[in-house]
Design an enzyme around this catalytic site. Structure first.
Site, PDB file in Angstrom:
ATOM      1  N   TYR A 128      47.623  36.263  49.114  1.00 40.52           N
ATOM      2  CA  TYR A 128      49.243  36.201  49.950  1.00 40.52           C
ATOM      3  C   TYR A 128      49.432  35.242  51.306  1.00 40.52           C
ATOM      4  O   TYR A 128      51.111  36.159  51.007  1.00 40.52           O
ATOM      5  CB  TYR A 128      49.436  38.121  50.140  1.00 40.52           C
ATOM      6  CG  TYR A 128      49.415  38.696  49.096  1.00 40.52           C
ATOM      7  CD1 TYR A 128      50.985  38.824  48.490  1.00 40.52           C
ATOM      8  CD2 TYR A 128      48.376  39.463  48.929  1.00 40.52           C
ATOM      9  CE1 TYR A 128      50.784  39.163  46.963  1.00 40.52           C
ATOM     10  CE2 TYR A 128      48.543  40.418  47.410  1.00 40.52           C
ATOM     11  CZ  TYR A 128      49.940  39.753  46.676  1.00 40.52           C
ATOM     12  OH  TYR A 128      50.076  40.856  45.412  1.00 40.52           O
ATOM     13  N   GLU A 214      25.618  51.028  34.623  1.00 39.48           N
ATOM     14  CA  GLU A 214      26.730  50.479  34.653  1.00 39.48           C
ATOM     15  C   GLU A 214      28.075  50.895  35.132  1.00 39.48           C
ATOM     16  O   GLU A 214      29.082  50.313  36.061  1.00 39.48           O
ATOM     17  CB  GLU A 214      27.170  50.478  32.827  1.00 39.48           C
ATOM     18  CG  GLU A 214      28.491  49.456  32.797  1.00 39.48           C
ATOM     19  CD  GLU A 214      28.668  49.067  31.433  1.00 39.48           C
ATOM     20  OE1 GLU A 214      29.239  48.886  30.874  1.00 39.48           O
ATOM     21  OE2 GLU A 214      27.890  49.322  30.302  1.00 39.48           O
ATOM     22  N   ASP A 266      25.695  49.963  28.656  1.00 39.13           N
ATOM     23  CA  ASP A 266      26.300  50.781  27.101  1.00 39.13           C
ATOM     24  C   ASP A 266      25.650  49.629  26.065  1.00 39.13           C
ATOM     25  O   ASP A 266      25.642  48.553  26.481  1.00 39.13           O
ATOM     26  CB  ASP A 266      27.973  50.871  27.416  1.00 39.13           C
ATOM     27  CG  ASP A 266      28.193  51.893  28.008  1.00 39.13           C
ATOM     28  OD1 ASP A 266      27.571  53.383  28.296  1.00 39.13           O
ATOM     29  OD2 ASP A 266      29.743  52.020  28.009  1.00 39.13           O
TER      30      ASP A 266
END
Length: 357
Positions: A128, A214, A266
């Site tokens: 920025y 996770e 997963d």
């Protein structure tokens, strides 16, 4: 392994208070020396570029290239994460290189100012400062990685910090910048992982192991079930793909506490990608893999073979999408799977062959 508090890896408060002043002084001196060294390297880099310009050369800088893996299908791959894989030469003859040099020098000037004033800034804050020039956050990220390679340092040495997302709970105490965090008092309460991991000291724990999960939802379920009250452990989550502070903090705990670390993700290509990022590092920051990878990390599951082992109904499985299949095929080509964890590769291949996860 179940030592009472105050023994083994736990340091008592008297020892901490006696050594705290001396330790902070030593760390402060080391930090000052590191800043001076980085500032010297910045000066040398810019001087060398000026010399090249004055000599009429279009060649400006040569950036070492690193990779955490290759896709060599042969079994004679000799990839090493800590070795350069050649150089990329930036010249003034290519417009894309000129723009990249412009961004690199602008970011380098900002970093120089941060180091001189001993301030810290996030990558987003740097973006920025010149959004119309940088155009995208990824442009700044690439420049910072290039600077780290050129100066042979880590991102935190530049006083550039990430916005931390990671959480930790369990049987752990540590200090950060003079503040003491005692997770053991409320082992099922989440604490944010420190952004400036280099300021973490006085790490102590009677835990038996570290568990990395996770998802934040799994982390929260373990907290609600008071998992850490029933199991003497430390639980960490990066809330999806782990950021740099989470990976550095985990690496620090593993190194200091010498605890076994397990990862629960997963059973899909994305979970597997997260698992390999923790253990082997990412391609984007391959130059810093020695500080970010956790080679001791064990995969706890879930495995593709679990569906057959536990007779899971087909309706519990999700078919792989075209993108899932492409991602899985790309993961299978990574050389470290064949070389270091062939049993992981078998599970991944099983997922691909079945077509579901």
């Amino acid at each position: 392994m179940n030592e009472p508090l105050g023994t083994s890896r736990i340091y008592n408060k008297t020892e901490c208070s006696e050594n705290q002043t001396h330790r902070r002084k030593m760390e402060g001196n080391r930090g000052s020396l590191e800043r001076i060294d980085i500032l010297r390297k910045i000066k040398e880099l810019t001087r060398s570029m000026i010399v090249e310009l004055s000599n009429g050369s279009s060649k400006m800088i040569a950036i070492d290239r690193f990779k955490s893996y290759c896709t060599n299908s042969l079994e004679n791959c000799c990839c090493r994460f800590n070795l350069s894989e050649g150089k990329e030469i930036l010249t003034l003859q290519r417009e894309s290189h000129v723009r990249r040099l412009d961004v690199l020098l602008r970011v380098l000037l900002i970093i120089q100012q941060l180091l001189r004033e001993n301030r810290h800034s996030s990558k987003r804050d740097i973006y920025y400062m010149h959004p119309s020039v940088f155009t995208d956050q990824s442009v700044v990220d690439r420049a910072i990685n290039d600077i780290c390679i050129l100066l042979q340092c880590s991102r935190h040495n530049l006083n550039v910090v990430s916005v931390g997302n990671g959480l930790v709970m369990g049987w752990l105490r540590f200090s950060e910048a003079g503040w003491r965090f005692d997770c053991i008092k409320k082992p099922n309460s989440a604490h944010f992982i420190p952004v400036q991991v280099e300021e973490v000291t006085d790490i102590a724990s009677p835990a038996d192991y570290i568990l990395v999960v996770e998802k934040e939802s799994v982390f929260q379920r373990l907290a609600n079930d008071r998992f850490c009250s029933k199991n003497r452990c430390i639980v960490i989550t990066g809330r999806g793909y782990p950021d740099v502070p989470t990976r550095r903090f985990l690496r620090l705990l593993v190194d200091v506490l010498a605890l076994p670390a397990f990862c629960l993700v997963d059973c899909d290509p994305y979970g597997f990608d997260i698992l390999t990022t923790y253990r082997f590092g990412s391609m984007q920051m391959a130059y810093d893999a020695k500080y970010l990878r956790i080679p001791q990390l064990h995969w706890l599951g879930a495995f593709a073979s679990d569906s057959e082992k536990y007779n899971l109904p087909e309706q519990c499985l999700i078919p792989l999408t075209l993108e899932d299949t492409r991602r899985t095929e790309a993961l299978l080509k990574r050389c470290y799977l064949r070389r270091e964890v062939p049993h992981w590769r078998l599970e991944l291949d099983s997922m691909l062959q079945r077509g579901d996860c």
